[in-house]
Design a protein around this motif. Structure first.
Motif, PDB file in Angstrom:
ATOM      1  N   ASN A 124       0.788  -1.173  -0.177  1.00 11.11           N
ATOM      2  CA  ASN A 124       0.009   0.002  -0.416  1.00 11.11           C
ATOM      3  C   ASN A 124       0.509   0.922   0.142  1.00 11.11           C
ATOM      4  OD1 ASN A 124      -2.301  -1.681   0.192  1.00 11.11           O
ATOM      5  ND2 ASN A 124      -2.765  -1.230   2.316  1.00 11.11           N
ATOM      6  N   ASP A 125       2.172   1.139   0.674  1.00  6.90           N
ATOM      7  CA  ASP A 125       2.585   2.249   1.576  1.00  6.90           C
ATOM      8  C   ASP A 125       3.296   2.781  -0.555  1.00  6.90           C
ATOM      9  OD1 ASP A 125       2.351   2.862   3.679  1.00  6.90           O
ATOM     10  OD2 ASP A 125       3.771   2.117   4.496  1.00  6.90           O
ATOM     11  N   TYR A 126       4.069   1.122  -1.172  1.00  8.86           N
ATOM     12  CA  TYR A 126       4.401   1.538  -2.244  1.00  8.86           C
ATOM     13  C   TYR A 126       3.429   2.115  -3.226  1.00  8.86           C
ATOM     14  CZ  TYR A 126       5.665   0.337  -7.654  1.00  8.86           C
ATOM     15  OH  TYR A 126       5.830   0.611  -8.447  1.00  8.86           O
ATOM     16  N   ALA A 127       2.322   1.562  -3.419  1.00 10.30           N
ATOM     17  CA  ALA A 127       1.368   2.180  -3.656  1.00 10.30           C
ATOM     18  C   ALA A 127       1.067   3.281  -4.261  1.00 10.30           C
ATOM     19  CB  ALA A 127      -0.302   1.259  -4.459  1.00 10.30           C
ATOM     20  N   ALA A 128       0.975   4.409  -2.821  1.00  5.19           N
ATOM     21  CA  ALA A 128       1.093   5.462  -2.668  1.00  5.19           C
ATOM     22  C   ALA A 128       2.070   6.219  -3.142  1.00  5.19           C
ATOM     23  CB  ALA A 128       0.825   5.267  -1.010  1.00  5.19           C
ATOM     24  N   CYS A 129       3.090   5.730  -3.961  1.00  2.56           N
ATOM     25  CA  CYS A 129       4.453   6.405  -4.013  1.00  2.56           C
ATOM     26  C   CYS A 129       3.656   7.016  -5.295  1.00  2.56           C
ATOM     27  CB  CYS A 129       5.122   6.019  -4.029  1.00  2.56           C
ATOM     28  SG  CYS A 129       6.033   5.008  -2.623  1.00  2.56           S
ATOM     29  N   TRP A 130       3.391   6.660  -6.885  1.00  2.00           N
ATOM     30  CA  TRP A 130       2.639   7.135  -7.399  1.00  2.00           C
ATOM     31  C   TRP A 130       1.226   8.016  -7.363  1.00  2.00           C
ATOM     32  CZ3 TRP A 130       3.958   4.431 -12.137  1.00  2.00           C
ATOM     33  CH2 TRP A 130       4.742   3.342 -11.854  1.00  2.00           C
ATOM     34  N   ALA A 180       9.186   9.042  -0.195  1.00  2.00           N
ATOM     35  CA  ALA A 180       8.359   8.053   0.495  1.00  2.00           C
ATOM     36  C   ALA A 180       8.827   6.481  -0.200  1.00  2.00           C
ATOM     37  CB  ALA A 180       7.139   8.511  -0.216  1.00  2.00           C
ATOM     38  N   LEU A 181       9.496   6.849  -1.589  1.00  6.42           N
ATOM     39  CA  LEU A 181      10.174   5.762  -1.957  1.00  6.42           C
ATOM     40  C   LEU A 181      11.196   4.892  -1.871  1.00  6.42           C
ATOM     41  CD1 LEU A 181       9.995   6.679  -5.845  1.00  6.42           C
ATOM     42  CD2 LEU A 181       8.857   4.397  -4.893  1.00  6.42           C
ATOM     43  N   ALA A 228      11.490   0.885  -0.747  1.00  2.00           N
ATOM     44  CA  ALA A 228      12.613  -0.430  -1.880  1.00  2.00           C
ATOM     45  C   ALA A 228      13.712   0.472  -1.758  1.00  2.00           C
ATOM     46  CB  ALA A 228      12.200   0.875  -2.668  1.00  2.00           C
ATOM     47  N   VAL A 229      15.429  -0.760  -1.912  1.00  2.00           N
ATOM     48  CA  VAL A 229      16.520  -0.666  -1.592  1.00  2.00           C
ATOM     49  C   VAL A 229      16.503   0.757  -2.569  1.00  2.00           C
ATOM     50  CG1 VAL A 229      16.527  -2.427  -1.121  1.00  2.00           C
ATOM     51  CG2 VAL A 229      16.597  -2.268  -3.310  1.00  2.00           C
ATOM     52  N   ASP A 230      17.729   1.399  -2.423  1.00  7.38           N
ATOM     53  CA  ASP A 230      18.052   2.489  -3.791  1.00  7.38           C
ATOM     54  C   ASP A 230      18.448   1.704  -5.150  1.00  7.38           C
ATOM     55  OD1 ASP A 230      18.477   3.996  -1.558  1.00  7.38           O
ATOM     56  OD2 ASP A 230      20.621   3.913  -0.718  1.00  7.38           O
ATOM     57  N   GLU A 231      18.833   0.623  -5.453  1.00  2.57           N
ATOM     58  CA  GLU A 231      18.979   0.066  -6.419  1.00  2.57           C
ATOM     59  C   GLU A 231      17.750  -1.114  -7.296  1.00  2.57           C
ATOM     60  OE1 GLU A 231      20.198  -2.661  -3.168  1.00  2.57           O
ATOM     61  OE2 GLU A 231      20.985  -0.534  -3.814  1.00  2.57           O
ATOM     62  N   VAL A 232      16.573   0.025  -6.899  1.00  5.87           N
ATOM     63  CA  VAL A 232      15.595  -0.905  -7.101  1.00  5.87           C
ATOM     64  C   VAL A 232      15.126  -1.005  -8.381  1.00  5.87           C
ATOM     65  CG1 VAL A 232      14.168   1.391  -7.365  1.00  5.87           C
ATOM     66  CG2 VAL A 232      12.414  -0.064  -6.902  1.00  5.87           C
ATOM     67  N   LEU A 264      15.929   4.680  -6.972  1.00  2.00           N
ATOM     68  CA  LEU A 264      15.207   5.133  -6.272  1.00  2.00           C
ATOM     69  C   LEU A 264      15.116   6.634  -7.510  1.00  2.00           C
ATOM     70  CD1 LEU A 264      15.066   4.803  -3.015  1.00  2.00           C
ATOM     71  CD2 LEU A 264      13.628   3.942  -4.124  1.00  2.00           C
ATOM     72  N   THR A 265      16.054   6.964  -7.763  1.00  4.47           N
ATOM     73  CA  THR A 265      15.666   8.289  -8.436  1.00  4.47           C
ATOM     74  C   THR A 265      14.821   8.561 -10.075  1.00  4.47           C
ATOM     75  OG1 THR A 265      17.820   9.423  -7.469  1.00  4.47           O
ATOM     76  CG2 THR A 265      16.932  10.989 -10.098  1.00  4.47           C
TER      77      THR A 265
END
Length: 94
Positions: free
Chosen positions: A9-15, A25-26, A30-34, A46-47
């Motif tokens: 849910n937290d990931y989905a909210a990032c969109w 929020a990401l 998520a890890v830096d090298e998502v 992430l960027t």
């Protein structure tokens, strides 16, 4: 709600997050090298994912988290070790 569902849910909210808040929020989910991939793109940080999400939000206003309903996450071991516990690499199912 399970930890996995909360993470999703937290990931989905990032969109649909405010642009100024999206990267932080990401970073919480998520890890830096998502790793993220869909039929139109592939990103590895992430960027890059935050920038892709921003472009998606501009192209499809109001459709942020609704687009994640058919996606899932996979947990991958992190070379960073225990400090990355609770984070996930996000990937589209094969």
């Amino acid at each position: 709600m399970s930890d996995t569902q909360r993470l999703w849910n937290d990931y989905a909210a990032c969109w649909s997050a405010e642009p100024a808040d999206r990267l932080a929020a990401l970073g919480a989910v998520a890890v830096d090298e998502v790793a993220y991939r869909d039929p139109g793109t592939e990103v590895g940080s992430l960027t890059e994912l935050a920038a892709y999400m921003a472009g998606f939000a501009q192209a499809f206003p109001g459709h942020g988290s609704a687009s994640t309903r058919c996606w899932s996450t996979t947990t991958a071991p992190s070379p960073a070790g225990p400090s990355s516990a609770g984070r996930t690499r996000l990937r589209r199912p094969a």
